[in-house]
Each structure stands twice: as C-alpha cells, then as structure tokens.
Write a protein that holds these residues in place. Structure first.
Motif, mmCIF file in Angstrom:
data_model
loop_
_atom_site.group_PDB
_atom_site.id
_atom_site.type_symbol
_atom_site.label_atom_id
_atom_site.label_comp_id
_atom_site.label_asym_id
_atom_site.label_seq_id
_atom_site.Cartn_x
_atom_site.Cartn_y
_atom_site.Cartn_z
ATOM 1 N N ILE A 3 0.543 -38.708 98.128
ATOM 2 C CA ILE A 3 0.974 -39.358 99.325
ATOM 3 C C ILE A 3 1.980 -39.676 99.460
ATOM 4 C CG2 ILE A 3 0.548 -41.737 100.145
ATOM 5 C CD1 ILE A 3 -1.905 -42.239 98.865
ATOM 6 N N CYS A 4 2.772 -38.918 100.829
ATOM 7 C CA CYS A 4 4.318 -39.399 100.877
ATOM 8 C C CYS A 4 4.871 -39.209 101.867
ATOM 9 C CB CYS A 4 4.596 -37.120 100.697
ATOM 10 S SG CYS A 4 4.408 -36.165 99.564
ATOM 11 N N LYS A 5 5.665 -39.699 102.082
ATOM 12 C CA LYS A 5 6.435 -40.026 103.283
ATOM 13 C C LYS A 5 7.422 -38.529 103.628
ATOM 14 C CE LYS A 5 8.090 -44.325 103.827
ATOM 15 N NZ LYS A 5 7.603 -44.378 104.896
ATOM 16 N N VAL A 6 7.477 -38.797 105.055
ATOM 17 C CA VAL A 6 7.850 -37.991 105.928
ATOM 18 C C VAL A 6 9.604 -37.843 105.489
ATOM 19 C CG1 VAL A 6 8.283 -36.264 107.644
ATOM 20 C CG2 VAL A 6 6.388 -37.071 106.741
ATOM 21 N N ILE A 7 10.506 -37.607 104.864
ATOM 22 C CA ILE A 7 11.983 -38.109 105.001
ATOM 23 C C ILE A 7 12.703 -36.921 106.037
ATOM 24 C CG2 ILE A 7 11.569 -39.805 103.426
ATOM 25 C CD1 ILE A 7 13.371 -36.757 101.701
ATOM 26 N N GLY A 8 12.120 -36.102 106.903
ATOM 27 C CA GLY A 8 13.416 -35.122 107.508
ATOM 28 C C GLY A 8 12.818 -34.182 107.669
ATOM 29 N N ASN A 9 13.908 -33.015 108.779
ATOM 30 C CA ASN A 9 12.811 -31.836 109.326
ATOM 31 C C ASN A 9 13.874 -30.611 108.473
ATOM 32 O OD1 ASN A 9 11.196 -32.567 111.507
ATOM 33 N ND2 ASN A 9 13.080 -33.581 111.991
ATOM 34 N N VAL A 10 13.301 -29.268 108.394
ATOM 35 C CA VAL A 10 13.658 -28.169 108.146
ATOM 36 C C VAL A 10 14.048 -27.068 108.953
ATOM 37 C CG1 VAL A 10 13.889 -26.006 106.585
ATOM 38 C CG2 VAL A 10 12.941 -28.596 105.679
ATOM 39 N N PHE A 38 10.278 -32.739 98.858
ATOM 40 C CA PHE A 38 9.824 -30.602 98.702
ATOM 41 C C PHE A 38 9.476 -30.515 100.231
ATOM 42 C CE2 PHE A 38 6.178 -33.317 96.915
ATOM 43 C CZ PHE A 38 4.760 -32.572 98.058
ATOM 44 N N VAL A 39 9.096 -29.745 100.739
ATOM 45 C CA VAL A 39 8.906 -29.054 102.000
ATOM 46 C C VAL A 39 7.473 -29.094 102.234
ATOM 47 C CG1 VAL A 39 9.439 -27.477 103.617
ATOM 48 C CG2 VAL A 39 11.725 -28.435 102.541
ATOM 49 N N ALA A 40 7.088 -29.567 102.888
ATOM 50 C CA ALA A 40 5.541 -29.237 103.398
ATOM 51 C C ALA A 40 5.689 -28.841 105.052
ATOM 52 C CB ALA A 40 4.872 -29.997 103.318
ATOM 53 N N VAL A 41 4.591 -27.592 105.285
ATOM 54 C CA VAL A 41 4.517 -27.436 106.478
ATOM 55 C C VAL A 41 3.300 -28.576 106.550
ATOM 56 C CG1 VAL A 41 3.112 -25.495 107.932
ATOM 57 C CG2 VAL A 41 4.123 -24.843 105.462
ATOM 58 N N ASP A 42 4.114 -28.924 108.448
ATOM 59 C CA ASP A 42 2.987 -29.396 109.085
ATOM 60 C C ASP A 42 1.819 -29.689 110.000
ATOM 61 O OD1 ASP A 42 2.652 -32.232 110.471
ATOM 62 O OD2 ASP A 42 4.539 -32.176 111.253
ATOM 63 N N CYS A 43 0.376 -30.217 109.539
ATOM 64 C CA CYS A 43 -0.453 -29.433 110.666
ATOM 65 C C CYS A 43 -0.891 -30.230 110.925
ATOM 66 C CB CYS A 43 -1.614 -28.955 109.385
ATOM 67 S SG CYS A 43 -0.938 -27.825 107.947
ATOM 68 N N VAL A 44 -0.294 -31.178 110.991
ATOM 69 C CA VAL A 44 -1.389 -32.062 112.170
ATOM 70 C C VAL A 44 0.025 -32.857 112.360
ATOM 71 C CG1 VAL A 44 -2.598 -32.562 110.731
ATOM 72 C CG2 VAL A 44 -0.245 -34.001 109.840
ATOM 73 N N SER A 45 1.622 -32.480 112.918
ATOM 74 C CA SER A 45 2.565 -33.282 114.132
ATOM 75 C C SER A 45 2.803 -34.482 113.370
ATOM 76 C CB SER A 45 1.758 -33.657 115.638
ATOM 77 O OG SER A 45 1.128 -31.995 116.106
ATOM 78 N N ALA A 46 3.009 -34.947 112.097
ATOM 79 C CA ALA A 46 3.766 -35.971 112.001
ATOM 80 C C ALA A 46 5.181 -35.755 112.096
ATOM 81 C CB ALA A 46 3.541 -36.039 110.044
ATOM 82 N N GLY A 47 5.383 -37.153 111.991
ATOM 83 C CA GLY A 47 6.750 -37.251 112.622
ATOM 84 C C GLY A 47 7.730 -38.286 111.177
ATOM 85 N N ILE A 48 9.029 -38.532 110.976
ATOM 86 C CA ILE A 48 10.146 -38.455 109.675
ATOM 87 C C ILE A 48 9.767 -40.032 110.400
ATOM 88 C CG2 ILE A 48 12.410 -39.286 109.764
ATOM 89 C CD1 ILE A 48 12.687 -36.968 110.930
ATOM 90 N N GLY A 49 9.439 -40.705 108.707
ATOM 91 C CA GLY A 49 8.551 -42.410 108.366
ATOM 92 C C GLY A 49 7.314 -42.754 108.508
#
Length: 85
Positions: A3-10, A38-49
């Motif tokens: 379980i993680c929180k999205v904190i930014g884009n690359v 760490f960096v993860a590929v987004d498969c579900v169109s998640a947003g920051i936060g």
C-alpha cells in the motif's frame, strides 16, 4: 503487494519502447518500516495524493501484459478505503 501513496510524477523523454505510453509515478510505501520512495508504472490512471495498491516483481510485468518490459513495480489499484483491525 504494498500500500503506497503517490507522491509525484517522472518524465522520461527517452525510454525503452515497451514503456512508451505508460505513466511513471513516484510512490512511497505506507506499510512496513522501509519508507523509501520508488518509481512504479501506472496501470490505473492514479493521481498524486492517492493511496494505491502496488505489485512488485514479475507480477508487475504481468500487469502490463508485457513480459519483456523492464518493470518491477506497477500500480494496479486505487484504494478507496480499508478496514485495518
């Protein structure tokens, strides 16, 4: 899974062809002691936060349906809530 929180884009203007068309996000684990992002590929169109479910290792490549992709982390779900006892 983590379980993680999205904190930014690359952004990467040059990357392996198998990653083209995929959004790369910086995530930070919310569970466990290791809080390193760490960096993860987004498969579900998640947003920051957003709080997300991240799969690691070979399962991440399966989430992309591409066993040749150089991926070891993929966002596979956006968490709406949880019941932790």
């Amino acid at each position: 899974m983590k379980i993680c929180k999205v904190i930014g884009n690359v952004w990467a203007t040059r990357k392996k062809e198998s990653l083209c068309g995929h959004k790369l996000m910086v995530v930070q684990p919310l569970d466990g002691e290791d809080k390193a992002s760490f960096v993860a590929v987004d498969c579900v169109s998640a947003g920051i936060g957003e709080t997300v479910l991240v799969t690691l290792g070979s399962s991440a490549r399966k989430a992309l349906d591409n066993q040749e992709a150089p991926v070891d982390a993929a966002i596979v779900g956006i968490i709406d809530g949880s019941d932790e006892g």
